[in-house]
Write a protein that holds these residues in place. Structure first.
Motif, PDB file in Angstrom:
ATOM      1  N   THR A 287       0.843  -1.215   0.000  1.00  0.00           N
ATOM      2  CA  THR A 287       0.000   0.000   0.000  1.00  0.00           C
ATOM      3  C   THR A 287       0.867   1.249   0.000  1.00  0.00           C
ATOM      4  O   THR A 287       0.527   2.258  -0.621  1.00  0.00           O
ATOM      5  CB  THR A 287      -0.996   0.063   1.186  1.00  0.00           C
ATOM      6  N   ALA A 319      -1.251   2.217   4.262  1.00  0.00           N
ATOM      7  CA  ALA A 319      -2.652   2.577   4.521  1.00  0.00           C
ATOM      8  C   ALA A 319      -3.193   1.889   5.769  1.00  0.00           C
ATOM      9  O   ALA A 319      -4.309   1.380   5.774  1.00  0.00           O
ATOM     10  CB  ALA A 319      -3.492   2.242   3.296  1.00  0.00           C
ATOM     11  N   LYS A 325      -4.775  -6.362   4.693  1.00  0.00           N
ATOM     12  CA  LYS A 325      -4.923  -5.340   3.652  1.00  0.00           C
ATOM     13  C   LYS A 325      -3.663  -5.269   2.789  1.00  0.00           C
ATOM     14  O   LYS A 325      -3.741  -5.097   1.565  1.00  0.00           O
ATOM     15  CB  LYS A 325      -5.171  -3.990   4.337  1.00  0.00           C
ATOM     16  N   GLU A 326      -2.496  -5.402   3.421  1.00  0.00           N
ATOM     17  CA  GLU A 326      -1.246  -5.418   2.649  1.00  0.00           C
ATOM     18  C   GLU A 326      -1.198  -6.639   1.737  1.00  0.00           C
ATOM     19  O   GLU A 326      -0.750  -6.566   0.587  1.00  0.00           O
ATOM     20  CB  GLU A 326      -0.032  -5.428   3.583  1.00  0.00           C
ATOM     21  N   GLN A 329      -3.379  -6.009  -1.206  1.00  0.00           N
ATOM     22  CA  GLN A 329      -2.756  -5.057  -2.133  1.00  0.00           C
ATOM     23  C   GLN A 329      -1.611  -5.723  -2.903  1.00  0.00           C
ATOM     24  O   GLN A 329      -1.402  -5.444  -4.082  1.00  0.00           O
ATOM     25  CB  GLN A 329      -2.251  -3.828  -1.368  1.00  0.00           C
TER      26      GLN A 329
END
Ligand SMILES: [Zn+2]
Length: 435
Positions: A287, A319, A325-326, A329
Motif C-alpha cells: 500500500t 494505509a 490489507k497489505e 494489495q
C-alpha cells in the motif's frame, strides 16, 4: 492448560515451494500450556488426550496465527494519510516533521502507546519496527512493548546528513546511544535490537561503519533500499564508488542473514543475487508503494533469485496496520503486472501475513504458525453475522475460499480477540494494555 476449538488455519508449509495447497493446514483444535502450543488435531482427540482440561469454543470465524509486520515506523502512527507526494517530498513535508516531535519524551510515550495499541487491535503480534531518531523515545517504545508482550525488534534510527538538522547525529553519538540501547533492551524477553540507518542516502560511510561495528553484538539490521527512482539516482551520486544501491550497505558488511531491507522495487539482477547470496530478506510494502507511486514490486524476480520476502505495512506511508490489507494489495499489484506478475492464491496471502514474516525475522522456531512447541500468538477473525464478510463466510465453499473472502473483506473491526503467548487481549482493552 486450555484447548481452543474452532476453525483453526495456518501455513506450516511454504506455498512458494510446490503446490500452494500443500502449504495450508486446518485443524479443529489446539491445546496451549503456559502460552506454548502442546497439541493440535481434532477436538475429540485432544479431549481424549487431555481429559478434564477446559475447552474454549471459538464459534464461527477463523483463528489464524498472529500477523507479522516486517516494516513499520512507530513515530509515524499519527501521520498516516499524507497522499499526493512521492517519497522524498513526503519525507520532508509530511513524515519527518512528525518524527521530530518525538524529541519530547512525553510525546514519544503517547505515540508508543498509540502505535502498540494499534498493532494489537490489528492482530499484529510480532513486528520489525523502524524506530525513532531519539534514544529516549526508543526507551519508551521498548518499555511499552515489554509491558504489551508483543514480539518487537527495533532500534534507534541513525542519520548524519541531508535530513532536517534536528534528526542528525554524529557517528560517534550514534554509536554511544545505540550501544546503550542494545545493553538495555536486546534479547530481553521478546525484545530484540535492530541497527537502523534510515537509508544510505542519509548515512555517510562513517555512519555505516558504525552500523557494522554495532552488528558485532549479534543484533538485527534493517533499512530501506531501491524504493523510488529519484532516491536511487541520488544514492548513486552520493556513493560514486558503489556498484549499486545495495552495494552501499554490502561493502560495510550490512547485508546478512539478519538483515531486512524494505521495498526493493527497482533492483538489478546483481542486487537480487547479492541478497540471495547473503540470505537477506526483503519487506514488501504494497500500500505504501502505491500511495507514494513508488512502483510495482517484482515479486517473481525475487523468487527466481531465491530472495525471501515478507510483508510490511510501512505506516505512515502505508494505509494502516492491518496486514491482510497489505496481502490483498500485494495480490492486486501482481494481478496488474501482466506476465511479470504472480498469481497469488489465498494460501500465499496467509503465508505472507504470518509465517513469511517469522522466517524473515528469524522467529520461525517460535511463531508464525500453530506447530507444537511454538508460542500461541493468535488472531480470532470473527465478523458480525450480518456483515458482508459474515455473509460471505457463510457461503464459502472450503477453507481456501473462506481465506479468499477474509483477505478481500476483513478489517480490524473483525478482530474479535488476540492472544499473546496464550494471554487473551480482548478488543476494548487493547489500547490500554499497551500503555
Ligand atoms: Zn519505511
Amino acid at each position: 492448560m486450555t484447548i481452543y476449538a474452532g476453525t483453526i488455519v495456518d501455513t506450516p508449509g511454504d506455498p512458494f515451494d510446490g503446490d500452494p495447497a500443500d502449504a495450508l493446514a486446518e485443524v479443529g483444535a489446539v491445546c496451549v500450556r503456559e502460552g506454548i502450543i502442546c497439541g493440535r488435531g481434532t477436538l475429540a482427540a485432544l479431549r481424549a488426550e487431555y481429559a478434564g482440561e477446559p475447552v474454549t469454543q471459538l464459534p464461527d470465524g477463523m483463528l489464524v496465527p498472529g500477523f507479522i509486520d516486517t516494516h513499520v515506523h512507530f513515530p509515524q502512527i499519527r501521520a498516516i494519510g499524507g497522499l499526493g507526494m512521492p517519497l522524498l517530498d513526503w519525507l520532508e513535508r509530511h513524515a519527518l516533521p512528525e518524527e521530530s516531535r518525538l524529541a519530547d519524551q512525553a510525546y514519544a510515550r503517547e505515540v508508543a502507546g498509540d502505535f502498540l495499541g494499534g498493532l494489537l487491535a490489528s492482530g499484529t503480534t510480532s513486528a520489525l519496527v523502524f524506530g525513532s531518531h531519539f534514544a529516549p523515545a526508543m526507551d519508551e517504545l521498548f518499555g511499552a512493548a515489554e509491558r504489551s508482550g508483543l514480539n518487537i525488534t527495533s532500534g534507534l534510527v541513525v542519520s548524519d546528513r541531508i535530513l532536517r538538522p534536528d534528526l542528525l547525529r554524529t557517528p560517534r553519538a550514534a554509536l554511544a546511544d545505540s550501544t546503550d540501547l542494545i545493553g538495555r533492551w536486546h534479547d530481553r524477553g521478546r525484545l530484540r535490537y535492530a541497527v537502523t540507518p534510515r537509508f544510505s542516502l542519509s548515512a555517510s560511510n562513517e555512519m555505516l561503519d558504525v552500523c557494522a561495528q554495532l552488528l558485532e553484538a549479534g543484533v538485527w539490521f534493517t533499512s530501506h533500499v531501491n524504493e523510488n527512482a529519484a532516491e536511487v539516482a541520488m544514492v548513486a551520486g552520493l556513493f560514486p564508488g558503489a556498484r549499486h544501491y545495495l552495494d552501499t550497505y554490502r561493502r560495510h558488511g550490512l547485508v546478512t542473514k539478519r538483515s531486512v531491507f524494505a521495498h526493493n522495487i527497482h533492483p538489478s539482477d546483481v542486487e537480487l543475487a547479492v541478497l540471495a547470496e547473503h540470505g537477506a530478506c526483503v519487506a514488501h510494502c504494497p500500500t505504501s508503494n502505491c500511495a507514494l507511486g513508488s512502483g510495482m514490486f517484482p515479486l517473481r524476480r525475487h523468487l527466481a533469485h531465491g530472495v525471501s520476502i515478507a510483508l510490511g505495512s510501512d505506516v505512515g506511508a502505508g494505509a494502516g496496520l492491518f496486514l491482510p490489507k497489505e496481502a490483498l494489495q500485494a495480490y492486486f499489484i501482481q494481478q496488474i503486472m501482466g506476465p511479470d506478475g504472480m498469481n497469488l492464491t489465498p494460501v500465499h496471502l496467509l503465508y505472507l501475513a504470518t509465517r513469511a514474516g517469522a522466517r524473515a525475522l528469524g522467529l520461525d522456531d517460535r511463531v508464525g504458525d500453530f506447530s507444537v512447541g511454538k508460542d500461541f500468538d493468535a488472531v480470532w477473525l470473527r465478523p458480525n453475522p450480518g456483515s458482508t464478510l459474515g455473509v460471505n463466510l457463510t457461503y464459502a465453499r472450503d477453507t481456501t475460499d473462506a481465506l479468499a473472502r477474509i483477505f478481500t473483506l476483513a478489517t480490524p473491526a473483525d478482530v474479535a480477540d488476540v492472544w499473546i503467548r496464550g494471554v487473551a487481549r480482548q478488543g476494548p482493552s487493547l489500547s490500554e494494555a499497551a500503555r
